[in-house]
Each structure stands twice: as C-alpha cells, then as structure tokens.
Design a protein around this motif. Structure first.
Motif, PDB file in Angstrom:
ATOM      1  N   UNK A  80       0.831  -1.203   0.000  1.00  0.00           N
ATOM      2  CA  UNK A  80       0.000   0.000   0.000  1.00  0.00           C
ATOM      3  C   UNK A  80       0.871   1.262   0.000  1.00  0.00           C
ATOM      4  N   UNK A  81       2.054   1.182   0.598  1.00  0.00           N
ATOM      5  CA  UNK A  81       2.973   2.325   0.686  1.00  0.00           C
ATOM      6  C   UNK A  81       4.019   2.320  -0.433  1.00  0.00           C
ATOM      7  N   UNK A  82       3.868   1.460  -1.443  1.00  0.00           N
ATOM      8  CA  UNK A  82       4.924   1.302  -2.451  1.00  0.00           C
ATOM      9  C   UNK A  82       5.254   2.598  -3.190  1.00  0.00           C
ATOM     10  N   UNK A  83       4.278   3.478  -3.363  1.00  0.00           N
ATOM     11  CA  UNK A  83       4.563   4.742  -4.053  1.00  0.00           C
ATOM     12  C   UNK A  83       5.525   5.623  -3.236  1.00  0.00           C
ATOM     13  N   UNK A  84       5.335   5.629  -1.920  1.00  0.00           N
ATOM     14  CA  UNK A  84       6.238   6.398  -1.064  1.00  0.00           C
ATOM     15  C   UNK A  84       7.656   5.834  -1.108  1.00  0.00           C
ATOM     16  N   UNK A  85       7.750   4.504  -1.046  1.00  0.00           N
ATOM     17  CA  UNK A  85       9.059   3.869  -1.152  1.00  0.00           C
ATOM     18  C   UNK A  85       9.702   4.199  -2.496  1.00  0.00           C
ATOM     19  N   UNK A  86       8.909   4.158  -3.557  1.00  0.00           N
ATOM     20  CA  UNK A  86       9.398   4.468  -4.905  1.00  0.00           C
ATOM     21  C   UNK A  86       9.980   5.884  -4.940  1.00  0.00           C
ATOM     22  N   UNK A  87       9.241   6.861  -4.409  1.00  0.00           N
ATOM     23  CA  UNK A  87       9.718   8.254  -4.414  1.00  0.00           C
ATOM     24  C   UNK A  87      11.018   8.415  -3.631  1.00  0.00           C
ATOM     25  N   UNK A  88      11.049   7.819  -2.450  1.00  0.00           N
ATOM     26  CA  UNK A  88      12.245   7.942  -1.608  1.00  0.00           C
ATOM     27  C   UNK A  88      13.439   7.227  -2.221  1.00  0.00           C
ATOM     28  N   UNK A  89      13.187   6.063  -2.829  1.00  0.00           N
ATOM     29  CA  UNK A  89      14.275   5.315  -3.463  1.00  0.00           C
ATOM     30  C   UNK A  89      14.811   6.071  -4.673  1.00  0.00           C
ATOM     31  N   UNK A  90      13.924   6.703  -5.418  1.00  0.00           N
ATOM     32  CA  UNK A  90      14.337   7.471  -6.600  1.00  0.00           C
ATOM     33  C   UNK A  90      15.286   8.597  -6.183  1.00  0.00           C
ATOM     34  N   UNK A  91      15.015   9.233  -5.032  1.00  0.00           N
ATOM     35  CA  UNK A  91      15.902  10.287  -4.530  1.00  0.00           C
ATOM     36  C   UNK A  91      17.230   9.712  -4.062  1.00  0.00           C
ATOM     37  N   UNK A  92      17.177   8.559  -3.432  1.00  0.00           N
ATOM     38  CA  UNK A  92      18.353   7.954  -2.791  1.00  0.00           C
ATOM     39  C   UNK A  92      19.320   7.322  -3.789  1.00  0.00           C
ATOM     40  N   UNK A  93      18.782   6.617  -4.785  1.00  0.00           N
ATOM     41  CA  UNK A  93      19.620   5.899  -5.750  1.00  0.00           C
ATOM     42  C   UNK A  93      19.801   6.724  -7.011  1.00  0.00           C
ATOM     43  N   UNK A  94      20.948   6.603  -7.600  1.00  0.00           N
ATOM     44  CA  UNK A  94      21.228   7.345  -8.822  1.00  0.00           C
ATOM     45  C   UNK A  94      21.153   6.385 -10.003  1.00  0.00           C
ATOM     46  N   UNK A  95      19.916   6.033 -10.340  1.00  0.00           N
ATOM     47  CA  UNK A  95      19.676   5.126 -11.461  1.00  0.00           C
ATOM     48  C   UNK A  95      18.902   5.862 -12.545  1.00  0.00           C
ATOM     49  N   UNK A  96      19.002   5.372 -13.753  1.00  0.00           N
ATOM     50  CA  UNK A  96      18.252   5.988 -14.841  1.00  0.00           C
ATOM     51  C   UNK A  96      16.757   5.892 -14.569  1.00  0.00           C
ATOM     52  N   UNK A  97      16.311   4.719 -14.127  1.00  0.00           N
ATOM     53  CA  UNK A  97      14.918   4.502 -13.760  1.00  0.00           C
ATOM     54  C   UNK A  97      14.867   3.878 -12.372  1.00  0.00           C
ATOM     55  N   UNK A  98      14.017   4.398 -11.529  1.00  0.00           N
ATOM     56  CA  UNK A  98      13.774   3.733 -10.252  1.00  0.00           C
ATOM     57  C   UNK A  98      12.764   2.627 -10.531  1.00  0.00           C
ATOM     58  N   UNK A  99      12.998   1.434 -10.011  1.00  0.00           N
ATOM     59  CA  UNK A  99      12.102   0.319 -10.330  1.00  0.00           C
ATOM     60  C   UNK A  99      10.771   0.415  -9.581  1.00  0.00           C
ATOM     61  N   UNK A 100       9.733  -0.120 -10.197  1.00  0.00           N
ATOM     62  CA  UNK A 100       8.436  -0.280  -9.532  1.00  0.00           C
ATOM     63  C   UNK A 100       8.594  -1.418  -8.535  1.00  0.00           C
ATOM     64  N   UNK A 101       8.017  -1.256  -7.362  1.00  0.00           N
ATOM     65  CA  UNK A 101       8.263  -2.194  -6.269  1.00  0.00           C
ATOM     66  C   UNK A 101       7.054  -3.072  -5.981  1.00  0.00           C
ATOM     67  N   UNK A 102       7.322  -4.350  -5.776  1.00  0.00           N
ATOM     68  CA  UNK A 102       6.305  -5.292  -5.332  1.00  0.00           C
ATOM     69  C   UNK A 102       6.899  -6.071  -4.163  1.00  0.00           C
TER      70      UNK A 102
END
Length: 133
Positions: A80-102
């Motif tokens: 249910x919180x995967x979008x928040x994790x996605x946003x925070x991970x995108x800031x934290x990791x320097x990747x071209x694309x942050x992956x969608x999380x399951x």
C-alpha cells in the motif's frame, strides 16, 4: 562487443548489482522511515532479497517481519505504501529509472524448517547412516 545476456534464466551481473543497491536502500528506508500505519510502526522488517526484471524497471522485494508474525498484514501495508518507497528510493539511488516495487513474503525460512524436519525423520536418518556401495 554486444551485451551479455542472461543464460538459462540466471540474473545478469547488472541485475544482481542493481538488486543489491535497491535492497540496501530499502533496508535504510525501513529503519529510518516514519510510518503512518500502525502495522508498520511496531514491526522490524528484514529485506532478504531483491530480484530485478531484465529491463531493471520492476523489483520484487522478499521481506519478512521479525518473528514472522502478521506477515500478510505487513506485506499488504508495504504494498500500500509502495509509491512512497518508490519516491524515496528514486531520490536515494542514482539510477536511470527507479524500479516499480512489489513486496512479497520471504518463504526461505519456511523451506529451511521443512528441510530440517525431513532430515530428522527416522527413515531419512537411517538412509543417511547406511554406507554407500
């Protein structure tokens, strides 16, 4: 020189490397995160493994709450919180694309317990003790 493809369904070095980056990032987020849901505030969650898709755009995260209690509720809340994790991970990791999380439950410990149970059966112990011919 062309790209090296995964052989026989094995992950590539890149998938393994990105999976480990995501695992570490999520582990940090889970220790520092202030959750609004009651289910996640009182539980310590272990991130056992992250498996990346071949295009690195999807990540399956294998997690287990400490003690294995209320696993389904914790997984439900994490998803249910995967979008928040996605946003925070995108800031934290320097990747071209942050992956969608399951998030899914890590069943490795259940398999280990079952293997131990099987190895302790009388018939199995007897077979293991007999010398091979």
């Amino acid at each position: 020189m062309g790209r090296r493809k995964s052989t026989r369904g094995q992950p590539t070095q890149r998938q393994l490397r990105v999976g480990e980056l995501v695992r570490r990032g999520l582990a940090e987020l889970l220790t520092d995160w202030t959750f609004v849901t009651e289910t996640l505030t009182s539980v310590s969650v272990t991130v056992g493994e992250v498996r990346m898709s071949s295009d690195l755009k999807h990540a399956t995260i294998y997690v287990l709450p400490l003690g294995g209690e209320n696993t389904d509720g914790v997984i439900e809340q994490l998803n249910a919180e995967h979008r928040e994790f996605y946003r925070e991970l995108r800031k934290k990791l320097h990747l071209k694309y942050a992956p969608r999380l399951t998030f899914v439950a890590d069943r490795v410990f259940d398999q280990i317990d079952e293997t131990r149970r099987l190895l302790n059966l009388t018939e199995v112990k007897r077979d293991l003790e007999q010398p091979s011919r």
